[in-house]
Design an enzyme around this catalytic site. Structure first.
Site, short mmCIF file in Angstrom:
data_model
loop_
_atom_site.label_atom_id
_atom_site.label_comp_id
_atom_site.label_asym_id
_atom_site.label_seq_id
_atom_site.Cartn_x
_atom_site.Cartn_y
_atom_site.Cartn_z
N GLU A 199 -1.07 10.73 1.36
CA GLU A 199 -2.39 10.08 1.31
C GLU A 199 -2.76 9.51 2.66
OE1 GLU A 199 -5.34 6.81 0.76
OE2 GLU A 199 -3.36 6.71 1.64
N ASP A 212 0.87 -1.19 0.00
CA ASP A 212 0.00 0.00 0.00
C ASP A 212 0.91 1.23 0.00
OD1 ASP A 212 -1.79 2.04 0.56
OD2 ASP A 212 -2.23 1.37 2.59
CO CO Z 1 -2.96 2.89 3.34
ZN ZN Z 2 -3.21 3.26 0.12
#
Ligand code: CO
Ligand code: ZN
Length: 331
Positions: free
Chosen positions: A194, A164
């Protein structure tokens, strides 16, 4: 593809400190795109193709940053306390190691207390550098680190920290290198911050003014013992996001994705994610609104040091995205 993902996951890049990963990507894509720039928040914005009168500007976002920690205090004996950058769960810290931007490693220790089975909160944890004095502690207040864990190849399934969203980064690199843009312009945005609230994507989308926005990120699965009910599983294709806790995908975008995948005979899954969101949330509400959606890579153990994906989902996501961006779009 595996070696690109391995290289990307081995780079340390917590939220707000994405320079190394960004430089690596610039090196990968610079000869394959029309132009690139880095904006004030550190987003890497890459353009490929020209928008024809029947074309669209498509913003594809994958985030550079990974979850991490930031040093807040060093005591007289050289033990360092920390706070978190993004969704770091205490249960994933115990017995682990972290690596700082300069390459220094430390181990996560914790104060005694509770029971043998209980997990203390972050405030009871510290980084132990094996030193005995504050003077010898190699870090300062504000220094940042991420999980230290090696990449493991299990065949179709591969495991690493920061899958991720380095898997999304790998997909976007591959797309920028090879995809035909047809009448469209692809704006690949490698976003910052993010994990602390889709901050890079918010400012990037404002500047890019896309006609359509798509995030490429991971999603959790329902295919492990006693997992919460969720349709998504590893290896059954990229997931087309319908809803998460931050966004309802534009139904027209979902329909376009489903029809494109079906027509091209690419396996896909329908994703409804109960908790969590992606850069698509920030893109969708930018300026006067953007039709937005997300292609998700199914991932087990998200935000742990051992995030697992299936390489076939990556290959199929690239196929699906290549089909989406290369044709005339009627949305
Ligand atoms: Co994440
Ligand atoms: Zn992510």
């Amino acid at each position: 593809m595996k070696s690109l993902i391995k290289a990307l996951t081995e780079i340390t890049g917590p939220s707000g400190y994405e320079e190394k990963i960004r430089d690596f990507i610039i090196d990968q894509i610079k000869d394959h795109v029309d132009n690139f720039e880095v904006d004030a928040l550190g987003n890497l914005i890459v353009r490929k193709g020209n928008k024809a009168s029947n074309g669209k500007v498509i913003m594809l976002a994958a985030h550079l940053d990974e979850i991490g920690i930031m040093i807040t205090h060093v005591d007289a004996n050289g033990f360092a306390r920390f706070s978190t950058l993004g969704g770091v769960y205490p249960r994933n810290m115990a017995g682990g190691r972290v690596r700082f931007l300069n390459g220094d490693s430390g181990i996560i220790g914790m104060e005694p207390g509770g029971t043998i089975k209980s997990v203390p909160d972050i405030a009871k944890m510290y980084v132990d550098f094996g030193v005995t004095t504050k003077k010898d502690c190699p870090v300062n207040i504000g220094d940042v680190a991420c999980f230290e864990r090696t990449f493991t190849d299990l065949g179709d399934r591969i495991v690493a920290k920061a899958m991720d969203d380095r898997v999304g980064i790998a997909i976007l690199i591959e797309l920028l290198k090879n995809a035909k843009t047809g009448p469209n312009q692809i704006v690949g945005v490698f976003t910052t911050q993010e994990e602390v609230g889709t901050r890079g994507a918010a400012s990037a989308a404002f500047g890019v003014m896309p006609d359509i926005g798509i995030a490429i990120d991971v999603t959790i699965t329902g295919d492990t013992p006693n997992a919460n009910l969720m349709e998504v599983a590893l290896g059954k294709g990229p997931a087309i996001k319908i809803k998460d806790s931050g966004m309802i995908s534009d139904p027209k975008v979902v329909k376009w994705m489903v029809e494109t995948a079906t027509h091209a005979k690419i396996p896909f899954q329908r994703e409804i994610l109960a908790a969590g969101w992606t850069d698509a949330k920030a893109i969708q509400v930018s300026r006067d609104g953007v039709p937005a959606g997300c292609i998700s890579i199914p991932c087990r153990y998200v935000h742990s040091p051992s995030e697992m994906i299936d390489i076939n989902d990556v290959t199929n996501a690239i196929k699906l995205l290549s089909n989406l961006v290369s044709k005339t779009i009627s949305i």
